[in-house]
Structures are given as C-alpha cells and as structure tokens.
Design an enzyme around this catalytic site. Sequence first.
Site, short mmCIF file in Angstrom:
data_model
loop_
_atom_site.label_atom_id
_atom_site.label_comp_id
_atom_site.label_asym_id
_atom_site.label_seq_id
_atom_site.Cartn_x
_atom_site.Cartn_y
_atom_site.Cartn_z
N ASN A 110 19.40 61.64 -47.73
CA ASN A 110 19.63 62.73 -48.79
C ASN A 110 19.37 62.30 -50.39
O ASN A 110 19.52 60.98 -50.45
CB ASN A 110 21.25 63.32 -48.92
CG ASN A 110 22.09 62.59 -49.91
OD1 ASN A 110 22.04 63.05 -51.03
ND2 ASN A 110 22.95 61.95 -49.16
N ASN A 243 29.34 54.38 -49.95
CA ASN A 243 28.46 55.51 -50.08
C ASN A 243 27.20 55.18 -49.19
O ASN A 243 27.32 54.20 -48.28
CB ASN A 243 27.91 55.68 -51.53
CG ASN A 243 27.81 57.35 -52.18
OD1 ASN A 243 27.30 57.94 -51.45
ND2 ASN A 243 28.59 57.66 -53.20
C1 FMN Z 1 24.13 65.33 -47.55
C2 FMN Z 1 25.25 64.40 -48.28
C3 FMN Z 1 25.46 64.71 -49.53
C4 FMN Z 1 26.34 63.71 -49.97
N1 FMN Z 1 26.93 63.85 -51.35
C5 FMN Z 1 28.00 62.97 -51.78
C6 FMN Z 1 28.43 63.19 -53.07
O1 FMN Z 1 28.30 64.27 -53.54
N2 FMN Z 1 29.30 62.18 -53.59
C7 FMN Z 1 29.64 61.19 -52.76
O2 FMN Z 1 30.26 60.29 -53.10
N3 FMN Z 1 29.15 60.85 -51.38
C8 FMN Z 1 28.46 61.77 -50.85
N4 FMN Z 1 27.81 61.59 -49.67
C9 FMN Z 1 28.15 60.40 -49.03
C10 FMN Z 1 29.17 60.50 -48.23
O3 FMN Z 1 30.42 60.93 -48.75
C11 FMN Z 1 29.63 59.21 -47.34
O4 FMN Z 1 30.04 58.20 -48.15
C12 FMN Z 1 28.36 58.64 -46.47
O5 FMN Z 1 27.49 59.82 -45.98
C13 FMN Z 1 28.52 57.85 -45.30
O6 FMN Z 1 29.36 58.42 -44.61
P1 FMN Z 1 28.82 59.07 -43.15
O7 FMN Z 1 28.00 58.15 -42.56
O8 FMN Z 1 30.03 59.54 -42.30
O9 FMN Z 1 28.14 60.27 -43.43
C14 FMN Z 1 26.87 62.54 -49.46
C15 FMN Z 1 26.37 62.28 -48.08
C16 FMN Z 1 25.66 63.28 -47.38
C17 FMN Z 1 24.79 63.08 -45.98
#
Ligand code: FMN
Length: 364
Positions: A110, A243
């Site tokens: 993203n 993140n």
């Molecule tokens: C579509 C999308 C939007 C995200 N937006 C944010 C955000 O606004 N703020 C933030 O701290 N992390 C954001 N993240 C990161 C997630 O909170 C997380 O740290 C990261 O995706 C890793 O976790 P996962 O592998 O389970 O997705 C976003 C992730 C995705 C996929």
Amino acid sequence: MIGLFDRLSLPLLRALDAEDAHALAVKALRFMPLPRRAADPRELGVRAFGLNFPNPLGIAAGFDKNAQVPDALLRLGFGFVEVGTVTPRPQAGNPRPRLFRLETDEAVINRLGFNNDGRAAVLARLAARANLTGIVGVNIGANRDLNDRTADYVRLVEAFAAVAGYFTVNVSSPNTPGLRDLQQAEALDDLLARVMEARDRVLPQAGPTPVLLKIAPDLSLADLDDVVGIARKRRLDGMIVGNTTLARPPSLREAVRAKQTGGLSGAPLFPLATRMLAETYVRVEGVFPLIGVGGIDSGPAALAKFRAGASLVQLYSSLVFRGLGLIAEIKQSLLAALDRDGLDSLIELIGVDAAAVTAEPWPA
Ligand SMILES: Cc1cc2nc3c(=O)[nH]c(=O)nc-3n(C[C@H](O)[C@H](O)[C@H](O)COP(=O)(O)O)c2cc1C
C-alpha cells in the site's frame, strides 16, 4: 456464521479492486448484525500498559482508519482495536490505485498516504462510543504538508486523550515523505518529549493514557539502539514492531506487482518483523511491553511473536486472504499451546526465544 460469511464474501471481495473491497468490508461491518461478543477464556487475558486486554489479538492500524467500526471489530473477537492513522486535518492520500494484493504471496503493498477523515470526524465517532467497553487505541500521524510535524502529534494527543484507550505515535509509515526521518535520534527525542509532556498535561482530565511508539522494520540495528534508548529515557509505555517494509524479500513470487511503490505487509514480512521484534525485546530489557505485528497468518505465527518478545499481537493483511475465521482460529491455537505446555498464561512464553531469534542469520 463467520465461516459462512467468509465462504460467501472472500471470493467476492477478492474479485474487486483492493481498495473497493476494503470499503465494502467496512460497510458490511457497519451494517451487519453481529452477535454479542463471547467472553474470552481467562488464560488469554493480558495486562499491559495498565490495561486489561481480554485476549491479546488486536486489529492493526489502517483497517479502520476513521473509527467507523471499532465495536463491530471487538464483537468479532479482537481483544483490542487500533483506529487510524488519524491526522489533524482530513487528507485524501495518494492517487489511486494505491493498494495492491499479491495473491500468491498472501501479501499487500500500500501507498495510501494517510487518507483519513481528520481529527474532528474521528473524535466525534469515538466520543459517541465513549461509554462502551473494549480497548480502542488511536494511531496518530502528521499531515503531509510541511508544517511543524511534532505540533501535529501534540495536538492529537490533547484532542483524543479522553477517548483513546492508548496512543500509537506512528513515525514509520513509508508513504508520507520524510515521516520516517522522525525516527532519527534528535527528532525522535524532541517528538517524544513533547508528546509525553502533552499526555501528562491532560492527565488530570483524561486519565493516564498509555503512549506507544510504532517503528519501521527497516531500521538498522544501530538506529534501533537509539530508538529504544530514547523510548526508555522518555518513559514510553510500549512499542509496536512494526509497520510495513520497503524491502522486497527475494521469496516474493508476484514479481511485477512487487515493483509497486509502497509498504509491503502480510506473510512475506513475517521473518523481518519477527527478527526486529526480538531485537527490540532484548534492548528493552523488560522495561515496557511490546506489540508484535507483521505477517501473522496462523496460530503458530502468533505464538512465535510471543516467544520472540510480544506481550500482544496485531494483524491486518492476512484477514484479506484467510477471512474473519482466522480470529477464532488463532485464539484456539494459543489456548491449545498453553494447554500442551501446561501453562497458565501467555506471560510465561514472552521472549523465551528472543535470544535464539537474534542469533539466527539475518532474514533475507
Ligand atoms: C492497507 C493498509 C493500510 C495501513 N495503514 C496503516 C496506518 O494508517 N497506520 C499504521 O500505523 N499502519 C498502517 N498499516 C500497517 C499495519 O498496521 C501493520 O503494521 C502492517 O500491515 C503489518 O501487519 P500485517 O502483515 O498483519 O498486515 C497499514 C497496512 C495496510 C495493509
């Protein structure tokens, strides 16, 4: 019911453009009648940052950026919800398309760029649910235009303290130019000093709202030394690791989509994020708890985060590929692991593998 919902909705959502699918999922959660939340088994309870979490599995920031569905997410079984990232003023984010699924990798890229409704709208929604139970943390960030970024965080702490279960200071999104520079020692020290000052200033009215720092998994270990040192010096309540990554692991199979600019999340992030979690854990020396996030897509993956040093975990991307059934599956799997080892609570597992993880070769 969740199983049926997943079987019907997953193929439909995955046929849509990724951002349209996300908007539809949020809309469904707003309007779907959900059963009352079932109580979690006592063994899954975690006390951290002065808060009692009914279970340790949270939904990570970015899914419910505008606090539209925190209570629906709690009813689905999450132990806590992190809304945001919220910025002081509303922001459109980057031009679309800006969200991409890497299906065969079970990953997401993203470059949304903090699209959100802004402080006033999000605050109104959280104030409207202020009497409800359930931990809802607020992830805060700076607007994109070059103002005093630190002042943006301070303003948000003051505005949200009365309704936030905790704050996450997000200095780790890769999609706002220059934001990650706030992780550098001098800037971070100034930011955290002012954020903690603001938190303490509003404490008499708002109560003691914990403040956590969310970092990028792409920090060098020398930078991590500084970041943890500053977080400890400024007496933060915890850290979130981490993140999305700017790295593109060689294991990725969707080579064309992998070239999209933005932060990568999902299964391929797991090795790096878990390594950084363990590296953070050994540096924090038990002074405050950590939330482990990045690539959790199963019970064993969640368990590995606890063993690497997490007291709580969060996920986002795997919901896209595995569906809502994953929430109960992970909780069941954690309970089974406790049972297998004859343990009373997850606390006994936190960090037991951290030293071993940090001794492994660096993940590719
Ligand atoms: C579509 C999308 C939007 C995200 N937006 C944010 C955000 O606004 N703020 C933030 O701290 N992390 C954001 N993240 C990161 C997630 O909170 C997380 O740290 C990261 O995706 C890793 O976790 P996962 O592998 O389970 O997705 C976003 C992730 C995705 C996929």
